[in-house]
Structure formats: C-alpha cells, structure tokens
Design an enzyme around this catalytic site. Structure first.
Site, PDB file in Angstrom:
ATOM      1  N   GLY A 111       0.784  -1.274  -0.081  1.00 53.80           N
ATOM      2  CA  GLY A 111      -0.118  -0.054   0.020  1.00 53.80           C
ATOM      3  C   GLY A 111       0.781   1.085  -0.154  1.00 53.80           C
ATOM      4  N   ASP A 138      -4.502   6.388   9.937  1.00 59.16           N
ATOM      5  CA  ASP A 138      -4.901   5.547   8.505  1.00 59.16           C
ATOM      6  C   ASP A 138      -5.916   4.236   8.942  1.00 59.16           C
ATOM      7  OD1 ASP A 138      -5.177   4.870   5.874  1.00 59.16           O
ATOM      8  OD2 ASP A 138      -3.021   3.768   5.796  1.00 59.16           O
TER       9      ASP A 138
END
Length: 546
Positions: A23, A136
């Site tokens: 990611g 996040d």
C-alpha cells in the site's frame, strides 16, 4: 514478487518469504525469525524515509513508541531495523485475514460490526494515551488472529511520512486512504484523537450499511473533497436508531462535535449495542473483546428491547462492495504536495457553481422588480363592466379590438352608441387591464380597458397565479433531484422553459393586480430573465452537488 537484496541483507536473522501486502505506507513480507522459529510480518517502509534524514529520525522515535504499545487489540512490534538503506518494522504475523476480507467475502452482522468497532476503539485509545495517532484506520488495517481476536496494525506510519497532513501527487493520486480520512487531516489542520474517531466511525458506518457515508466515485481527490465540504449521508432505516445516532456523531465534520476520544465513543457504542441486542450480547456473540471498565459498564446497560437469541445476531449479514481509489504505492520518485493546497480553494465545480448561483440571484431580482418599475404607456382609462356592451361616442360603425401583451383577444364591429358586446370568453380572460383600440371612419384611439370586477376573478389573474405556483413547485422538484444527484443535464435543460413560464407569471400577476398594461416587450423580457435565472440556479445546484 522477489524480495529486494537490500532487505535480505538488512535482516540476516530472518528467512524472508513472499509478499503478503502492499500500500501507500509500504510493502509487507512474510518471514520467520530463524533462532526462535517464530513467524513474523515485516513491513518495508517507503524509500522516502531513507532519503530524508529528519523523517528517518522521526520514525525511529515513533518506532520506539510503537514497540512500547502492549495491548490485546494492537499488533505488537518486535523490532525496528535501519540497515543497508532500509527501514523495516518486524511485527506479529496474523493469519486470520483482515476485516475487509471478512466483510467482502462473508459479510458481517450488526453485532459483529459493533464488536469490531469496540475492539478497534480499545486499541486506538491505548495508543492515544501513549501519544500515538494512527491516521490510517480502515478495514484493511484491522487484522484477525487465527483465533478471531482483532488487532489494529500500522500505527504511526502515516503520521511520520506526512506529519499528519494528507499528501498527493501532481496527478491527483493520494497517499493514504481517502475513503476514511477526517476533514481536518485532509486540510492539514492540527490533529487529535478525533481524527481516528472519525475514521473508525466511517468503518463502522460501512460495516453496518454496506456503503460509505459519501459517494466513492470521481477519484481520490473528489472523495476527500466530499469529506471536507459535504455532510455524510444519514444511516438508513435498516440500522437500529441507537447505533445510527452514535455513528453519525462520530462523523461530525467539526472535531469538537465528535466524541473527544476513542473511549467515550466506545462507551456510547457499547451502550447502544446493549439497547439493541441485550446486555449480554458480546457473550452470546462469542467474540473476544478487551473492554475498559467504563466501556464494560456501558455494554451491560439494561436493554430497552427484548434480549435477542444468539442465532438472531448472526442474521442479516452486510457485505462490502466498495472499490477504493488506488493508493500511491511508489512515492520515492514522485513529488508530493499537501492536498490542503488544492482543497483550500474549494472544489472547482462548487467554486464556479457559486458564480452561477450569484448570477441567478441577480437576474431573479431584476425579474421580480420589473413588474413594479415598468407601468406601460399613459393611455386614457376606460372603466367598463364587461358583462355589458361597451358604449362609445360616435354614430358611424366602429371597430373595437381588445389585446393583451400583443395578443388579440377579440375584434367586434357595430354601432358605438348602441354598444359593442364582447365575446363571452373575452369577458373572462381580461383581468386587471387590457388595451382597447377603437377605430372609426377617420380616427383611431387607444384606451386602457379596466374591468369593474376583481382582477382575480379572471383567467389572467387566476391563470398567472396557477402558473407561478406550478413552475415554482416543478423547479423545486428539479433542484431537489439535482441536489440528490438523481438528475443531470436534462434537468438543467428542462429548467429553461419552466423559467420562461415563471417569468411570464411573475410579470403578469403583479401587472394584473396593479391594473397596469401587460405590454408584450416587458413580458418577453421578464420571461427571458426567468429562463436565465432558472438555468443558472440549476447549474449552480448541480455543481454544488458534484
């Protein structure tokens, strides 16, 4: 994917395996610690850390904090390695999958969603007390052990790389996960635990409803703009009201309006779940969640509903289908800019929409003022009961023509002294005033014909009022569809003729009531102004909802 030689060289005590995740915040490999034989997960952090000495030092400090976090719902960090230009976090390897994999493949029930939310908030609160923000939180960062215990992963990485701000490339790709980002984080404002509260609320909203609080189309930047400038959609009626109220409070755009920290959010969530599912819902659900004393007390509040058996807690699974915007997976060679520099000016569509709204308002004001400022020509007044013949001076045959806004309603010829009888329809049409043109053998004279009856007892009076109300209602329906994004360009086009009819009504109704001359040119002017105003407002509404 082959492991980079620099990673292998940096970790001589580990047997590196395959890549198991990636990611914007790094790549994850499976590995085994050779001396202990312990399976681990190794996160290779972005090369940007190695290029920036200040960032590298900052992450080393953050890694120490992460290593101190000891909580049942936080993935433990075993080691932090800086070697051969690599920055590597060694963590517990979890084999139970992520919340996202469970959500998209099997689906989750409302009870399971609440349990996931409580476990997430429990881990977040422990991190917040230790001075670490996550920034996040998303379903893919919530992992399960093989026995089903939830743990939060990837603490602090976003904080170090972006210093809490949201970064993006010049191409519009966003570093991080825009679907769950708090407005203050997107704008680069100071961050508090409320940012993680917002992200957790978004995850819970998605698990309960199967969709996000905002539409996900239009790319990453468009998704962030909706979080900053729009209100979240209310949870649907399928979600019990106590749960919906708690989740919607966590999604308030202003941090001060949300829960002040993760634990207060968890207390209310536990209490709402107890109201819906019964005080022993967690026990019956069979989910292991570590609760603080305050949250545990809230989870056993007396239920306002009958206790539901365990099998009902497994019904009505919600499955995830959201396709997230692609993350920036390689950031070392890309120039990153703060997203706040783009967001500060507001969405481009909304910004131009404001100009259309302003133009529409100005044009509408001119349209509304026109009937009261233009009174028509100064003509002799002829007051007449239209149910009776119109008697005029003279003996020679005379022609009487009745016109309204340039449209001829009737023309009759006869003896003026005996009276000229108007057709029955004309008597009902003429309201406040009409132009009567009298033409004899040698002369022609115009009068302003004013009936004795009330203007609202005529087709001109009633008709203009009906058209005014109809067009206003239809336009409001179109604007409502545009606000809800249920209509497009076609609705803007339809607004033009509706605005034209509205302008005619806006001109005619006051003119009739004031008994002024309904001249053709002002009528057309008002109609055109109405069309322009309606189109401008429709465009502004569509762009504001874009």
């Amino acid at each position: 994917m082959t492991v980079a030689p620099s990673v292998v060289a940096a970790l001589p005590q580990y047997q590196l395996g395959e890549q198991i995740g990636h990611g914007g915040m790094g790549v994850v490999y499976a590995a085994v610690h050779r001396p202990l034989g312990r399976p681990v997960a190794i996160k290779r952090l972005p090369g940007l850390l190695a290029e920036d000495r200040k960032m590298s030092d900052r992450f080393e400090h953050e890694a120490r904090l992460l290593a101190r976090l000891d909580h049942p719902h936080i993935v433990p960090v075993y080691d932090y390695v800086q070697n051969h230009g690599e920055h590597l976090l060694v963590m517990e390897k979890l084999d139970g999958g992520t919340v996202w994999s469970k959500f998209s493949e099997e689906g989750v029930t409302a009870g399971q969603a609440c349990a996931i939310g409580l476990a997430t908030l429990s881990g977040l609160h422990a991190a917040h007390v230790a001075g670490v923000l996550h920034l996040d939180v998303k379903p893919k960062n919530l992992l399960f052990t093989s026995s089903g215990v939830l743990k939060v992963a990837d603490f602090g990485i976003s904080q170090v790389i972006s210093e809490g701000a949201t970064l993006m490339t010049h191409a519009g790709q966003v570093l991080g996960t825009p679907a769950y980002i708090a407005p203050e984080q997107a704008l680069g404002n100071p961050l508090t635990p409320a940012a993680d509260v917002y992200a957790t609320g978004t995850v819970l909203y998605e698990l309960l409803s199967g969709s996000l609080p905002y539409e996900s189309g239009g790319g990453a930047l468009a998704m962030i703009q909706r979080h900053v400038y729009q209100e979240p959609r209310p949870l649907g009626p399928a979600v019990p009201r106590p749960l919906a109220e708690v989740v919607m409070r966590s999604l308030a755009r202003e941090p001060q309006a949300r829960y002040r920290n993760a634990e207060t959010f968890a207390v209310d969530l536990a209490g709402a779940a107890a109201q819906v599912f019964g005080p022993d819902w967690l026990t019956r659900l069979g989910v292991r969640v570590h609760l603080s004393p305050a949250v545990a007390t809230g989870s056993t509040r007396p239920s306002q509903h009958p206790t539901q058996p365990r099998e009902t807690l497994a019904l009505n699974r919600v499955r995830g289908t959201m396709v997230d915007a692609p993350p920036v997976t390689q950031i070392g060679s890309q120039t990153l800019i703060p997203a706040s520099s783009v967001l500060a000016a507001g969405p481009p569509a909304r910004k131009t929409g404001r100009w259309f709204a302003l133009a529409g308002a100005l044009v509408a004001l001119v349209m509304l003022a026109l009937p009261f400022t233009v009174t028509g020509r100064d003509l002799p007044v002829l007051t007449q009961d239209l149910s009776q013949p119109v008697v005029l001076q003279g003996k020679a045959p005379t022609t009487l023509t009745i016109t309204v806004a340039g449209v001829t309603l009737a023309t009759v010829t006869g003896d003026p002294a005996a009276g000229l009888e108007l057709p029955g329809v004309t008597r009902w049409i003429v309201g406040g005033a009409a132009v009567a043109t009298v033409k004899g053998e040698d002369a022609q004279q115009e009068y302003l014909l004013k009936p004795l009856a009330s203007p609202m007892l005529s087709i001109m009076g009633v008709g203009s009022a009906v058209v005014l109300l109809f067009t206003l209602a239809y336009l409001e329906s179109i604007l409502r569809s545009l606000r809800r994004r249920q209509a497009g360009t076609g609705a803007v086009i339809i607004a033009a003729p509706l605005g034209f009819a509205l302008g005619v009504a806006v001109w005619l109704l006051p003119t009739v009531l004031l008994r002024n001359e309904p001249a053709l040119l002002p009528t057309l002017t008002c109609a055109l102004l109405g069309a322009v105003a309606a189109v401008c407002v429709a465009v502004a509404t569509r762009r504001a909802a874009a």
